[in-house]
Design a protein around this motif. Structure first.
Motif, PDB file in Angstrom:
ATOM      1  N   SER A 192      39.739  17.759  10.425  1.00  0.00           N
ATOM      2  CA  SER A 192      40.108  16.521  10.217  1.00  0.00           C
ATOM      3  C   SER A 192      39.336  15.655   9.424  1.00  0.00           C
ATOM      4  N   ALA A 193      38.579  16.049   8.781  1.00  0.00           N
ATOM      5  CA  ALA A 193      38.829  15.669   7.193  1.00  0.00           C
ATOM      6  C   ALA A 193      39.639  15.311   6.376  1.00  0.00           C
ATOM      7  N   LEU A 194      40.188  16.724   6.409  1.00  0.00           N
ATOM      8  CA  LEU A 194      41.956  17.000   5.599  1.00  0.00           C
ATOM      9  C   LEU A 194      43.034  16.232   6.025  1.00  0.00           C
ATOM     10  N   ALA A 195      42.877  15.788   7.671  1.00  0.00           N
ATOM     11  CA  ALA A 195      43.905  14.862   8.340  1.00  0.00           C
ATOM     12  C   ALA A 195      43.565  13.585   7.113  1.00  0.00           C
ATOM     13  N   ALA A 196      42.118  12.944   7.308  1.00  0.00           N
ATOM     14  CA  ALA A 196      41.934  11.406   6.743  1.00  0.00           C
ATOM     15  C   ALA A 196      42.254  10.916   5.898  1.00  0.00           C
ATOM     16  N   VAL A 197      42.096  12.577   4.625  1.00  0.00           N
ATOM     17  CA  VAL A 197      42.342  12.229   2.877  1.00  0.00           C
ATOM     18  C   VAL A 197      43.960  12.266   3.262  1.00  0.00           C
ATOM     19  N   LEU A 198      44.669  12.748   3.400  1.00  0.00           N
ATOM     20  CA  LEU A 198      46.055  12.651   4.055  1.00  0.00           C
ATOM     21  C   LEU A 198      46.398  11.828   4.477  1.00  0.00           C
ATOM     22  N   LEU A 199      46.242  11.087   5.911  1.00  0.00           N
ATOM     23  CA  LEU A 199      46.305   9.635   5.343  1.00  0.00           C
ATOM     24  C   LEU A 199      46.256   8.422   4.660  1.00  0.00           C
ATOM     25  N   ILE A 200      45.547   8.944   3.504  1.00  0.00           N
ATOM     26  CA  ILE A 200      44.941   7.887   3.210  1.00  0.00           C
ATOM     27  C   ILE A 200      45.694   8.039   1.857  1.00  0.00           C
ATOM     28  N   PHE A 201      45.609   9.624   1.555  1.00  0.00           N
ATOM     29  CA  PHE A 201      46.214   8.921   0.297  1.00  0.00           C
ATOM     30  C   PHE A 201      48.100  10.013  -0.431  1.00  0.00           C
ATOM     31  N   PRO A 202      48.950  10.438   0.568  1.00  0.00           N
ATOM     32  CA  PRO A 202      50.104  11.068   0.752  1.00  0.00           C
ATOM     33  C   PRO A 202      51.065   9.382   1.539  1.00  0.00           C
ATOM     34  N   VAL A 203      50.251   9.412   2.711  1.00  0.00           N
ATOM     35  CA  VAL A 203      50.764   8.361   3.795  1.00  0.00           C
ATOM     36  C   VAL A 203      51.093   7.159   3.546  1.00  0.00           C
ATOM     37  N   SER A 204      49.658   7.015   2.722  1.00  0.00           N
ATOM     38  CA  SER A 204      49.433   5.433   2.566  1.00  0.00           C
ATOM     39  C   SER A 204      50.702   4.840   2.099  1.00  0.00           C
ATOM     40  N   PRO A 205      50.380   5.262   0.390  1.00  0.00           N
ATOM     41  CA  PRO A 205      51.319   4.774  -0.276  1.00  0.00           C
ATOM     42  C   PRO A 205      52.678   4.936   0.051  1.00  0.00           C
ATOM     43  N   ILE A 206      53.118   5.991   0.627  1.00  0.00           N
ATOM     44  CA  ILE A 206      55.085   6.077   0.987  1.00  0.00           C
ATOM     45  C   ILE A 206      55.121   4.373   1.863  1.00  0.00           C
ATOM     46  N   VAL A 207      54.233   4.189   2.591  1.00  0.00           N
ATOM     47  CA  VAL A 207      54.267   2.760   3.954  1.00  0.00           C
ATOM     48  C   VAL A 207      54.175   2.277   3.188  1.00  0.00           C
ATOM     49  N   GLY A 208      53.357   2.156   2.379  1.00  0.00           N
ATOM     50  CA  GLY A 208      52.908   0.921   1.927  1.00  0.00           C
ATOM     51  C   GLY A 208      54.837   0.553   0.797  1.00  0.00           C
ATOM     52  N   LEU A 209      55.519   1.433   0.001  1.00  0.00           N
ATOM     53  CA  LEU A 209      56.983   1.392  -0.566  1.00  0.00           C
ATOM     54  C   LEU A 209      57.522   0.929   0.681  1.00  0.00           C
ATOM     55  N   ILE A 210      57.418   1.612   1.879  1.00  0.00           N
ATOM     56  CA  ILE A 210      58.233   0.668   2.845  1.00  0.00           C
ATOM     57  C   ILE A 210      58.527  -0.454   2.632  1.00  0.00           C
ATOM     58  N   GLY A 211      56.735  -1.349   2.904  1.00  0.00           N
ATOM     59  CA  GLY A 211      56.754  -2.773   3.224  1.00  0.00           C
ATOM     60  C   GLY A 211      56.677  -3.278   1.924  1.00  0.00           C
ATOM     61  N   ALA A 212      56.600  -2.389   0.642  1.00  0.00           N
ATOM     62  CA  ALA A 212      57.394  -3.407  -0.400  1.00  0.00           C
ATOM     63  C   ALA A 212      59.328  -4.098  -0.443  1.00  0.00           C
ATOM     64  N   GLY A 213      59.231  -2.504   0.130  1.00  0.00           N
ATOM     65  CA  GLY A 213      60.580  -3.071   0.110  1.00  0.00           C
ATOM     66  C   GLY A 213      61.389  -3.647   1.201  1.00  0.00           C
ATOM     67  N   LEU A 214      60.577  -4.429   1.647  1.00  0.00           N
ATOM     68  CA  LEU A 214      60.735  -4.747   2.965  1.00  0.00           C
ATOM     69  C   LEU A 214      60.709  -6.483   2.022  1.00  0.00           C
ATOM     70  N   GLY A 215      59.011  -6.395   1.562  1.00  0.00           N
ATOM     71  CA  GLY A 215      59.163  -7.876   1.178  1.00  0.00           C
ATOM     72  C   GLY A 215      60.344  -7.778   0.091  1.00  0.00           C
ATOM     73  N   PHE A 216      60.967  -6.840  -0.806  1.00  0.00           N
ATOM     74  CA  PHE A 216      61.568  -7.130  -1.758  1.00  0.00           C
ATOM     75  C   PHE A 216      62.772  -8.338  -1.266  1.00  0.00           C
ATOM     76  N   ILE A 217      63.033  -7.452  -0.372  1.00  0.00           N
ATOM     77  CA  ILE A 217      63.995  -7.649   0.553  1.00  0.00           C
ATOM     78  C   ILE A 217      64.368  -9.182   0.722  1.00  0.00           C
ATOM     79  N   SER A 218      62.926  -9.543   1.978  1.00  0.00           N
ATOM     80  CA  SER A 218      62.690 -10.920   2.128  1.00  0.00           C
ATOM     81  C   SER A 218      63.056 -11.741   1.483  1.00  0.00           C
ATOM     82  N   ALA A 219      62.175 -11.759   0.493  1.00  0.00           N
ATOM     83  CA  ALA A 219      62.207 -12.732  -0.901  1.00  0.00           C
ATOM     84  C   ALA A 219      63.721 -13.226  -1.029  1.00  0.00           C
TER      85      ALA A 219
END
Length: 96
Positions: free
Chosen positions: A50-77
């Motif tokens: 459970s701790a490993l899943a939480a750490v993996l959610l914070i470090f590799p998953v959230s930046p990847i999802v953030g990059l998708i959001g950044a791409g959507l923001g760039f395209i929207s602008a």
């Protein structure tokens, strides 16, 4: 003439909006794991998945999802700037 949208700012906002829920879920997962570990007797072995899943959610998953959001923001602008540079939506022109 309307003010053009700054692509970098919209990308940063999109990154923050998309990344923050994943970080919050990972932080809650770590909190829940700590609370569970506090209920166990001393020196009791427990699973760390459970701790490993939480750490993996914070470090590799959230930046990847953030990059998708950044791409959507760039395209929207970019789309907003393209629409405003062409005089705006045609529906607004017809109603004047």
């Amino acid at each position: 003439m309307p003010i053009s949208a700054r692509r970098g700012r919209w990308a940063a906002i999109g990154f923050a909006i998309a990344c923050s829920p994943m970080v919050a879920l990972g932080a809650y997962g770590l909190y829940a794991d700590i609370q569970y570990a506090a209920t166990l007797p001393p020196n009791t072995p427990r699973c760390g998945n459970s701790a490993l899943a939480a750490v993996l959610l914070i470090f590799p998953v959230s930046p990847i999802v953030g990059l998708i959001g950044a791409g959507l923001g760039f395209i929207s602008a970019s789309v907003r700037n393209a629409v405003l540079s062409n005089g705006g939506p045609q529906e607004l022109e017809e109603n004047r």
